[in-house]
Design a protein around this motif. Structure first.
Motif, PDB file in Angstrom:
ATOM      1  N   ALA A  26      33.977  33.383  26.891  1.00 54.65           N
ATOM      2  CA  ALA A  26      34.993  33.008  27.877  1.00 54.65           C
ATOM      3  C   ALA A  26      34.746  33.702  29.214  1.00 54.65           C
ATOM      4  O   ALA A  26      34.827  33.084  30.277  1.00 54.65           O
ATOM      5  N   LEU A  27      34.433  34.994  29.172  1.00 52.85           N
ATOM      6  CA  LEU A  27      34.152  35.724  30.399  1.00 52.85           C
ATOM      7  C   LEU A  27      32.801  35.342  30.982  1.00 52.85           C
ATOM      8  O   LEU A  27      32.638  35.256  32.202  1.00 52.85           O
ATOM      9  N   ASN A  28      31.822  35.096  30.113  1.00 51.24           N
ATOM     10  CA  ASN A  28      30.511  34.666  30.603  1.00 51.24           C
ATOM     11  C   ASN A  28      30.631  33.351  31.369  1.00 51.24           C
ATOM     12  O   ASN A  28      29.985  33.163  32.409  1.00 51.24           O
ATOM     13  N   ALA A  29      31.455  32.435  30.862  1.00 54.76           N
ATOM     14  CA  ALA A  29      31.641  31.158  31.548  1.00 54.76           C
ATOM     15  C   ALA A  29      32.294  31.362  32.909  1.00 54.76           C
ATOM     16  O   ALA A  29      31.924  30.698  33.887  1.00 54.76           O
ATOM     17  N   LEU A  30      33.245  32.281  32.991  1.00 54.17           N
ATOM     18  CA  LEU A  30      33.872  32.563  34.283  1.00 54.17           C
ATOM     19  C   LEU A  30      32.846  33.061  35.290  1.00 54.17           C
ATOM     20  O   LEU A  30      32.881  32.699  36.468  1.00 54.17           O
ATOM     21  N   ILE A  36      34.535  34.595  38.654  1.00 53.61           N
ATOM     22  CA  ILE A  36      34.481  36.038  38.867  1.00 53.61           C
ATOM     23  C   ILE A  36      33.081  36.330  39.405  1.00 53.61           C
ATOM     24  O   ILE A  36      32.245  35.418  39.499  1.00 53.61           O
ATOM     25  N   ASN A  37      32.814  37.558  39.780  1.00 54.38           N
ATOM     26  CA  ASN A  37      31.502  37.892  40.343  1.00 54.38           C
ATOM     27  C   ASN A  37      30.375  37.365  39.456  1.00 54.38           C
ATOM     28  O   ASN A  37      30.315  37.686  38.265  1.00 54.38           O
ATOM     29  N   ARG A  38      29.490  36.577  40.044  1.00 57.39           N
ATOM     30  CA  ARG A  38      28.410  35.980  39.247  1.00 57.39           C
ATOM     31  C   ARG A  38      27.458  37.022  38.666  1.00 57.39           C
ATOM     32  O   ARG A  38      26.813  36.763  37.645  1.00 57.39           O
ATOM     33  N   ASP A  39      27.380  38.191  39.289  1.00 58.64           N
ATOM     34  CA  ASP A  39      26.485  39.213  38.737  1.00 58.64           C
ATOM     35  C   ASP A  39      27.133  39.995  37.605  1.00 58.64           C
ATOM     36  O   ASP A  39      26.482  40.820  36.959  1.00 58.64           O
ATOM     37  N   GLY A  40      28.427  39.741  37.340  1.00 56.59           N
ATOM     38  CA  GLY A  40      29.100  40.407  36.226  1.00 56.59           C
ATOM     39  C   GLY A  40      29.430  41.862  36.466  1.00 56.59           C
ATOM     40  O   GLY A  40      29.729  42.586  35.519  1.00 56.59           O
ATOM     41  N   ARG A  41      29.434  42.291  37.722  1.00 59.24           N
ATOM     42  CA  ARG A  41      29.659  43.694  38.038  1.00 59.24           C
ATOM     43  C   ARG A  41      30.978  43.891  38.797  1.00 59.24           C
ATOM     44  O   ARG A  41      31.449  43.006  39.484  1.00 59.24           O
ATOM     45  N   ASP A  42      31.514  45.104  38.634  1.00 53.16           N
ATOM     46  CA  ASP A  42      32.670  45.560  39.439  1.00 53.16           C
ATOM     47  C   ASP A  42      33.838  44.579  39.374  1.00 53.16           C
ATOM     48  O   ASP A  42      34.412  44.195  40.402  1.00 53.16           O
ATOM     49  N   LEU A  43      34.225  44.206  38.181  1.00 53.82           N
ATOM     50  CA  LEU A  43      35.323  43.264  37.999  1.00 53.82           C
ATOM     51  C   LEU A  43      36.641  44.025  37.944  1.00 53.82           C
ATOM     52  O   LEU A  43      36.826  44.921  37.123  1.00 53.82           O
ATOM     53  N   THR A  44      37.561  43.660  38.814  1.00 53.35           N
ATOM     54  CA  THR A  44      38.860  44.319  38.856  1.00 53.35           C
ATOM     55  C   THR A  44      39.852  43.595  37.948  1.00 53.35           C
ATOM     56  O   THR A  44      39.636  42.446  37.544  1.00 53.35           O
ATOM     57  N   VAL A  45      40.945  44.282  37.664  1.00 48.30           N
ATOM     58  CA  VAL A  45      42.014  43.663  36.875  1.00 48.30           C
ATOM     59  C   VAL A  45      42.519  42.415  37.580  1.00 48.30           C
ATOM     60  O   VAL A  45      42.701  41.364  36.957  1.00 48.30           O
ATOM     61  N   LEU A  48      40.071  39.451  37.242  1.00 50.01           N
ATOM     62  CA  LEU A  48      40.051  38.907  35.884  1.00 50.01           C
ATOM     63  C   LEU A  48      41.327  38.124  35.591  1.00 50.01           C
ATOM     64  O   LEU A  48      41.278  37.032  35.017  1.00 50.01           O
ATOM     65  N   VAL A  49      42.464  38.687  35.980  1.00 50.71           N
ATOM     66  CA  VAL A  49      43.741  38.006  35.739  1.00 50.71           C
ATOM     67  C   VAL A  49      43.785  36.678  36.483  1.00 50.71           C
ATOM     68  O   VAL A  49      44.165  35.636  35.923  1.00 50.71           O
ATOM     69  N   ASP A  50      43.392  36.687  37.739  1.00 51.58           N
ATOM     70  CA  ASP A  50      43.414  35.464  38.549  1.00 51.58           C
ATOM     71  C   ASP A  50      42.537  34.379  37.936  1.00 51.58           C
ATOM     72  O   ASP A  50      42.951  33.216  37.825  1.00 51.58           O
ATOM     73  N   LEU A  68      43.520  44.494  31.411  1.00 55.20           N
ATOM     74  CA  LEU A  68      43.748  45.940  31.365  1.00 55.20           C
ATOM     75  C   LEU A  68      42.990  46.584  30.212  1.00 55.20           C
ATOM     76  O   LEU A  68      42.437  47.683  30.354  1.00 55.20           O
ATOM     77  N   ALA A  69      42.948  45.897  29.069  1.00 56.12           N
ATOM     78  CA  ALA A  69      42.198  46.431  27.925  1.00 56.12           C
ATOM     79  C   ALA A  69      40.727  46.578  28.283  1.00 56.12           C
ATOM     80  O   ALA A  69      40.099  47.611  27.998  1.00 56.12           O
TER      81      ALA A  69
END
Length: 215
Positions: A26-30, A36-45, A48-50, A68-69
């Motif tokens: 699910a997160l990989n698809a985002l 979300i950031n395509r490089d998968g780095r520095d993801l904020t709450v 991710l929520v948005d 948050l988890a």
């Protein structure tokens, strides 16, 4: 629900060798679709929520619970990189439906889907779709194969909830999940073209209800 065109700013782009991904499709698809950031780095709450609310129609409480988890258990309390979510027995656990178990002395689980496990999942039903009973059967099979034996609490509960989210996110109103869509999502982290978020809002209460049915 509003269609989210995948042919413009959110087109599918496979990750480059330097991009980070997680065991969570699910997160990989985002990330692969740029929600979300395509490089998968520095993801904020907040990021991710948005994304979870826009793309998967999660309620705010569920989206915040998951974000948050991830950030506090696997990140630094401010951000998280996707690959950090592979830390074994933090959120990630054995008996994934699509990823191999973590074997000692490794501290992180495999990121890529195992095609044999995906095929095993698809073969639990002769139909071209999977329903709740099929996901429950798949869980029984995978937990019988887990290298560490039966899953302990809370990982057994997390695993059932994950199956419940698959049914709600990718399933239709009858919770039937098209096998082709599921396979592409699990293996490639790709959403169907002109993806539309689920019409029904997905929350903690609805997910708990589906989890109980799977249990």
């Amino acid at each position: 629900s509003t269609s989210i065109p995948t042919s413009t700013s959110h087109s599918f782009i496979p990750p480059s060798p330097s991009d980070l991904r997680s065991p969570c499709p699910a997160l990989n698809a985002l990330a692969n679709h740029g929600h979300i950031n395509r490089d998968g780095r520095d993801l904020t709450v907040h990021a991710l929520v948005d994304a979870m609310r826009r793309v998967y129609n999660f309620t705010k409480p569920l989206a915040y619970l998951l974000a948050l988890a991830g950030v506090f258990l696997c990140g630094d309390g401010r951000t998280v990189d996707l690959d950090r979510l592979a830390k074994h027995n933090v959120i990630e656990h054995d008996a994934s439906l699509s990823r191999q178990d973590t074997r000692p002395p490794n501290d992180y689980s495999p990121i890529l889907a195992d095609l044999n496990l995906v095929a095993q999942l698809m073969h639990v039903s002769p139909n071209n779709f999977l329903v709740l009973n099929d996901l429950a059967m798949a869980r029984v099979i995978r937990e019988s194969q887990a290298v560490g034996g039966p899953l302990s609490f809370p990982y057994a509960e997390i695993a059932k909830a994950e199956s419940g989210l698959i049914l709600q996110v990718l399933g239709d109103e009858s919770l039937e999940v098209d096998k082709d869509v599921l396979c592409t999502w699990l293996v490639d982290g790709r959403l169907p073209d002109s993806w539309e978020p689920p019409k029904r809002r997905i929350g903690i209460r609805t997910t708990a209800s589906v989890r109980r049915c799977i249990a």
